[in-house]
Design a protein around this motif. Structure first.
Motif, PDB file in Angstrom:
ATOM      1  N   THR A 100       0.739  -1.182  -0.039  1.00 23.99           N
ATOM      2  CA  THR A 100       0.027   0.029   0.006  1.00 23.99           C
ATOM      3  C   THR A 100       1.023   1.237   0.095  1.00 23.99           C
ATOM      4  O   THR A 100       2.100   1.255   0.608  1.00 23.99           O
ATOM      5  CB  THR A 100      -0.764   0.089   1.188  1.00 23.99           C
ATOM      6  N   GLY A 101       0.388   2.214  -0.608  1.00 22.06           N
ATOM      7  CA  GLY A 101       1.373   3.636  -0.688  1.00 22.06           C
ATOM      8  C   GLY A 101       1.450   4.004  -2.085  1.00 22.06           C
ATOM      9  O   GLY A 101       1.202   3.234  -3.122  1.00 22.06           O
ATOM     10  N   THR A 135       4.510   4.177  -3.493  1.00 27.06           N
ATOM     11  CA  THR A 135       5.587   3.478  -4.159  1.00 27.06           C
ATOM     12  C   THR A 135       4.739   2.053  -4.681  1.00 27.06           C
ATOM     13  O   THR A 135       5.242   1.534  -5.745  1.00 27.06           O
ATOM     14  CB  THR A 135       6.546   3.140  -3.264  1.00 27.06           C
ATOM     15  N   ASP A 158       6.319  -4.306  -1.411  1.00 30.03           N
ATOM     16  CA  ASP A 158       5.589  -3.016  -0.432  1.00 30.03           C
ATOM     17  C   ASP A 158       6.732  -1.846  -0.308  1.00 30.03           C
ATOM     18  O   ASP A 158       7.809  -2.152  -0.379  1.00 30.03           O
ATOM     19  CB  ASP A 158       5.224  -3.690   0.762  1.00 30.03           C
ATOM     20  N   GLY A 159       6.060  -0.744   0.010  1.00 29.79           N
ATOM     21  CA  GLY A 159       6.973   0.307   0.304  1.00 29.79           C
ATOM     22  C   GLY A 159       7.167   0.467   1.948  1.00 29.79           C
ATOM     23  O   GLY A 159       7.043  -0.569   2.504  1.00 29.79           O
ATOM     24  N   ALA A 160       7.844   1.328   2.225  1.00 26.09           N
ATOM     25  CA  ALA A 160       8.311   1.587   3.455  1.00 26.09           C
ATOM     26  C   ALA A 160       8.381   3.246   3.985  1.00 26.09           C
ATOM     27  O   ALA A 160       8.495   4.052   3.124  1.00 26.09           O
ATOM     28  CB  ALA A 160       9.525   1.020   4.002  1.00 26.09           C
ATOM     29  N   GLY A 201       3.544   1.961   7.905  1.00 27.44           N
ATOM     30  CA  GLY A 201       2.031   2.280   8.433  1.00 27.44           C
ATOM     31  C   GLY A 201       1.716   3.894   8.161  1.00 27.44           C
ATOM     32  O   GLY A 201       0.732   4.144   8.528  1.00 27.44           O
ATOM     33  N   GLY A 202       2.769   4.595   7.612  1.00 31.35           N
ATOM     34  CA  GLY A 202       2.249   5.740   7.200  1.00 31.35           C
ATOM     35  C   GLY A 202       1.041   5.865   6.437  1.00 31.35           C
ATOM     36  O   GLY A 202       0.127   6.838   6.722  1.00 31.35           O
ATOM     37  N   GLY A 203       0.607   4.943   5.663  1.00 30.26           N
ATOM     38  CA  GLY A 203      -0.689   4.802   4.779  1.00 30.26           C
ATOM     39  C   GLY A 203      -1.733   4.185   5.791  1.00 30.26           C
ATOM     40  O   GLY A 203      -2.920   4.018   4.997  1.00 30.26           O
ATOM     41  N   GLY A 204      -1.344   3.898   6.783  1.00 34.80           N
ATOM     42  CA  GLY A 204      -2.620   3.196   7.658  1.00 34.80           C
ATOM     43  C   GLY A 204      -2.713   1.726   7.441  1.00 34.80           C
ATOM     44  O   GLY A 204      -3.716   1.164   8.014  1.00 34.80           O
ATOM     45  N   ALA A 205      -1.916   0.949   6.722  1.00 39.47           N
ATOM     46  CA  ALA A 205      -2.432  -0.309   6.346  1.00 39.47           C
ATOM     47  C   ALA A 205      -1.325  -1.461   7.027  1.00 39.47           C
ATOM     48  O   ALA A 205      -1.233  -2.547   6.461  1.00 39.47           O
ATOM     49  CB  ALA A 205      -2.101  -0.486   4.879  1.00 39.47           C
ATOM     50  N   LEU A 206      -0.760  -1.107   8.035  1.00 37.74           N
ATOM     51  CA  LEU A 206       0.280  -1.950   8.517  1.00 37.74           C
ATOM     52  C   LEU A 206      -0.137  -3.194   9.146  1.00 37.74           C
ATOM     53  O   LEU A 206       0.766  -4.082   8.800  1.00 37.74           O
ATOM     54  CB  LEU A 206       1.016  -1.027   9.727  1.00 37.74           C
TER      55      LEU A 206
HETATM   56  C1  5RP Z   1       1.399   2.327   3.987  1.00 36.52           C
HETATM   57  C2  5RP Z   1       2.913   1.940   4.259  1.00 36.52           C
HETATM   58  C3  5RP Z   1       3.529   2.632   3.147  1.00 36.52           C
HETATM   59  O1  5RP Z   1       4.469   1.680   2.357  1.00 36.52           O
HETATM   60  C4  5RP Z   1       4.243   3.555   3.565  1.00 36.52           C
HETATM   61  O2  5RP Z   1       3.594   4.714   4.032  1.00 36.52           O
HETATM   62  C5  5RP Z   1       5.172   4.430   2.379  1.00 36.52           C
HETATM   63  O3  5RP Z   1       4.390   5.073   1.569  1.00 36.52           O
HETATM   64  P1  5RP Z   1       4.700   5.798   0.117  1.00 36.52           P
HETATM   65  O4  5RP Z   1       5.159   4.844  -0.832  1.00 36.52           O
HETATM   66  O5  5RP Z   1       3.552   6.447  -0.285  1.00 36.52           O
HETATM   67  O6  5RP Z   1       5.706   6.526   0.569  1.00 36.52           O
HETATM   68  O7  5RP Z   1       3.577   1.429   5.043  1.00 36.52           O
HETATM   69  O8  5RP Z   1       0.528   1.674   5.251  1.00 36.52           O
END
Ligand code: 5RP
Length: 232
Positions: free
Chosen positions: A27-28, A30, A82-84, A96-101
Motif C-alpha cells: 500500500t502507498g 510506491t 511493498d513500500g516503507a 504504516g504511514g498509509g495506515g495499512a500496517l
Molecule cells: C502504508 C505504508 C507505506 O508503504 C508507506 O507509508 C510508504 O508509502 P509511500 O510509498 O507512499 O511513501 O506502510 O501503510
C-alpha cells in the motif's frame, strides 16, 4: 522528483516477479507505482495473482486489471512487494504511514520473501524519525496509551503519542476499524525488543515496526537503482 524515483523502484521490482507467482501487494504511492508497472505485464500475459494489503490497493488493482485473491483462498504467498516509511541498514522497517500496517504485516508474514521498494529518502541509520504507527483498539484507549508510554520508558524512549486524525476532526480508522497512535520516538535503537514489548500490550493490535521480514530492498536514487540484500 521523488515520484520518478518511486516509479523507478516499482519498475525495478518486476525483475523478482515471475510467471505463476502469488504476490502480496503493498500500500502507498510506491506500491502503486509497482502496480502501474505490473498491470501492462499482466495485460501482456504474465500470470500472477495478488493479495492486496488495503482497500486502497484493492481498488487500484481492480482498476488496472491485476487479478486478486484473498489469504483465505491463498494463505501462502511467494513474494510481497511493498513500500516503507523508513529502512535501516539491517532492513528493519517503519511502515504504516498509509495506515495499512496490520494487513501489510499479515501479508508479509504469509510470504516466502518481502521486497521493499523505496526512494533513497527512506534510508536511515536508525529508525524513529518517522513517527511509529501503532494500531490500537478503541476500547480502553487511555489505558493503552499509558501502557505504550510505560513500554517506551523501558526502552529510554519518550515523545508525543498522537491519535491520527482522518477526515475533519474524526479519528482515522484503519481498514480493520481500529485507531492509530503515531509515536514520535525519534531514535529506536532496539527495534526487535520494542516490537515484542509493544505487542504484549493487550490493546495494541499491531505496530509498524517490521523486523526480520524484508529480505531485499530496491532503492532508487538520482544515481540509479540499488539493491540491498538482507544479511539474515
Ligand atoms: C502504508 C505504508 C507505506 O508503504 C508507506 O507509508 C510508504 O508509502 P509511500 O510509498 O507512499 O511513501 O506502510 O501503510
Amino acid at each position: 522528483m521523488s515520484e520518478n524515483l518511486k516509479a523507478d523502484a516499482g519498475r525495478a521490482a518486476l525483475e523478482w516477479v515471475h510467471d505463476g507467482m502469488k504476490l502480496g501487494i503493498g500500500t502507498g504511492s510506491t506500491a502503486e507505482a509497482f502496480i502501474d508497472a505490473l498491470a501492462p505485464k499482466v495485460a501482456g500475459g504474465l500470470q500472477i495473482v495478488g493479495v492486496p494489503t488495503s482497500e486502497r490497493t484493492r481498488a487500484h488493482c481492480e482498476k488496472l486489471g491485476v487479478p486478486l485473491t484473498t489469504l483465505e483462498e491463498t494463505p501462502h504467498l511467494d513474494l510481497t512487494i511493498d513500500g516503507a516509511d523508513e529502512i535501516d541498514p539491517a532492513l528493519n522497517l517503519i511502515k504504516g504511514g498509509g495506515g495499512a500496517l496490520l494487513r501489510e504485516k499479515v501479508v508479509a508474514a504469509a510470504s516466502d520473501a518481502m521486497v521493499v521498494i523505496a526512494d533513497d529518502s527512506k534510508l536511515v541509520e536508525a529508525l524513529g524519525a518517522f513517527p511509529l504507527p501503532i494500531e490500537v483498539n478503541a476500547f480502553g484507549l487511555a489505558a493503552t496509551r499509558i501502557a505504550i508510554e510505560e513500554v517506551a520508558m523501558q526502552h529510554q524512549l519518550s515523545g508525543d503519542l498522537e491519535l491520527r486524525k482522518g477526515e475533519g476532526s474524526e479519528p482515522y480508522l484503519t481498514d480493520g476499524g481500529h485507531l492509530i497512535i503515531d509515536a514520535s520516538f525519534s531514535r529506536i535503537l532496539e527495534p526487535e525488543a520494542l516490537s515484542v514489548n509493544l505487542n504484549s500490550i493487550p490493546g495494541v493490535v499491531e505496530h509498524g515496526l517490521f523486523t526480520g521480514l524484508a529480505t531485499r530492498a530496491i532503492v532508487a536514487g538520482q544515481g540509479g537503482v540499488k539493491v540491498i540484500e538482507s544479511s539474515k
